[in-house]
Motif scaffolding. Sequence first.
Motif, PDB file in Angstrom:
ATOM      1  N   LEU A 104       0.797  -1.145   0.114  1.00 41.40           N
ATOM      2  CA  LEU A 104      -0.100  -0.057   0.097  1.00 41.40           C
ATOM      3  C   LEU A 104       0.992   1.398   0.223  1.00 41.40           C
ATOM      4  N   THR A 105       0.601   2.375  -0.667  1.00 40.98           N
ATOM      5  CA  THR A 105       1.295   3.520  -0.880  1.00 40.98           C
ATOM      6  C   THR A 105       0.545   4.351  -0.336  1.00 40.98           C
ATOM      7  N   TRP A 106       1.004   5.015   0.890  1.00 40.34           N
ATOM      8  CA  TRP A 106       0.339   5.973   1.516  1.00 40.34           C
ATOM      9  C   TRP A 106       1.019   7.521   1.552  1.00 40.34           C
ATOM     10  N   TYR A 107       0.397   8.615   1.025  1.00 43.56           N
ATOM     11  CA  TYR A 107       0.705   9.886   1.129  1.00 43.56           C
ATOM     12  C   TYR A 107       0.108  10.564   2.459  1.00 43.56           C
ATOM     13  N   THR A 108       0.952  11.272   2.994  1.00 42.17           N
ATOM     14  CA  THR A 108       0.443  11.634   4.331  1.00 42.17           C
ATOM     15  C   THR A 108       1.152  13.065   4.803  1.00 42.17           C
ATOM     16  N   SER A 109       0.473  14.025   5.596  1.00 42.04           N
ATOM     17  CA  SER A 109       1.326  14.996   6.106  1.00 42.04           C
ATOM     18  C   SER A 109       1.215  14.859   7.550  1.00 42.04           C
ATOM     19  N   MET A 110       0.730  13.542   8.118  1.00 43.65           N
ATOM     20  CA  MET A 110       0.818  13.363   9.360  1.00 43.65           C
ATOM     21  C   MET A 110       2.313  13.243   9.894  1.00 43.65           C
ATOM     22  N   THR A 129       1.760   2.978  10.477  1.00 43.75           N
ATOM     23  CA  THR A 129       2.008   2.050   9.545  1.00 43.75           C
ATOM     24  C   THR A 129       2.313   1.003  10.119  1.00 43.75           C
ATOM     25  N   LYS A 130       3.165   0.757  11.161  1.00 45.60           N
ATOM     26  CA  LYS A 130       3.858  -0.337  11.684  1.00 45.60           C
ATOM     27  C   LYS A 130       2.519  -1.250  12.204  1.00 45.60           C
ATOM     28  N   VAL A 190       3.300  -1.216   3.911  1.00 45.88           N
ATOM     29  CA  VAL A 190       3.074   0.232   3.551  1.00 45.88           C
ATOM     30  C   VAL A 190       4.179   0.845   3.224  1.00 45.88           C
ATOM     31  N   GLU A 191       4.014   1.602   1.817  1.00 44.50           N
ATOM     32  CA  GLU A 191       5.226   2.461   1.476  1.00 44.50           C
ATOM     33  C   GLU A 191       4.509   3.902   1.782  1.00 44.50           C
ATOM     34  N   PHE A 245      -0.242   6.431  -5.854  1.00 45.52           N
ATOM     35  CA  PHE A 245      -0.542   6.104  -4.425  1.00 45.52           C
ATOM     36  C   PHE A 245      -1.944   5.494  -4.416  1.00 45.52           C
ATOM     37  N   ASP A 246      -2.121   4.897  -3.287  1.00 48.17           N
ATOM     38  CA  ASP A 246      -3.373   4.271  -2.900  1.00 48.17           C
ATOM     39  C   ASP A 246      -4.165   5.047  -2.094  1.00 48.17           C
ATOM     40  N   VAL A 247      -3.549   5.715  -0.924  1.00 49.48           N
ATOM     41  CA  VAL A 247      -4.370   6.344   0.216  1.00 49.48           C
ATOM     42  C   VAL A 247      -3.454   7.674   0.403  1.00 49.48           C
ATOM     43  N   VAL A 248      -4.268   8.818   0.434  1.00 52.34           N
ATOM     44  CA  VAL A 248      -3.633  10.052   0.890  1.00 52.34           C
ATOM     45  C   VAL A 248      -4.454  10.568   1.821  1.00 52.34           C
ATOM     46  N   GLU A 249      -3.809  11.205   3.053  1.00 52.44           N
ATOM     47  CA  GLU A 249      -4.352  11.739   4.095  1.00 52.44           C
ATOM     48  C   GLU A 249      -3.680  12.914   4.599  1.00 52.44           C
TER      49      GLU A 249
END
Length: 261
Positions: free
Chosen positions: A69-75, A84-85, A95-96, A120-124
């Motif tokens: 899963l590729t995840w873009y986030t500003s968290m 992620t873990k 998770v990338e 990406f797959d997910v953005v937050e």
Amino acid sequence: MKFLDSRFTQRLKCLGSMVAATLIFGLPAQAQAQTVAVATAGKNDAIYMYRGPDREKRLLEKARQEGSLTWYTSMATKESIPLTKAFEKKYGVKVELWRATSEKIIQRVINEGNAKRHTFDVVETNGPEVEMMARENLLSQIYSPHLVDFPPHAIPKHRLWVTDRLNFFVVGYNTNKIKREDLPKTYEGFLDPKWKGLIGIEATDSEWMATIVKKYGTERGMKLFERLAEMRPDVRKSHILLAEMVSAGEVPIALTIYNGS
């Protein structure tokens, strides 16, 4: 440095399930909610709008087939890395993680959308930036049984994304420069000329401004910001940078700090 108020980041318990529900599509998705792909939404509706009792089982099977899963986030990494873990441990899907500022995320997402290069797959990220994606037709609705656990204000009427966290802005001040008892009780108190040259704000906090205007009302809220502009505040980009400058005494007071910075 101390904070005038308190702040917490609320992680909604269904976030993991929401991510699991979106990662199988191989198309961009919003971590707070939705799968991208206006052009391909029709053929994927059967997947991400599926409501059968075996929904989670079917989604996880396909997600594990894809393997990552590729995840873009500003968290912040102190939150995104543990999440992620925990996700990898629970679901067995790697998770990338790509972490950047909300501004860089929206630029990258829109550029990828224009190029039809769905990496990406997910953005937050922050609400205003997610709404920009929605208005660029990069999001579409997704069903999740966990949406019933969200408060009504967390889901906009168009249902193209949902809120998964709350950011609380606080006033931070350097205790070597400022005494707590000297601090005003309201934002308007900082408009006193004696605070000119002592105040800093973060450059991208449009949601902070919007919240104050909504709370105070348009006339009072806009007047506050017009007068604040006349105070010539030190405008810096990055909440972490601003917090560090307050700690160092370079900016005695910051009106828009995340207290987790």
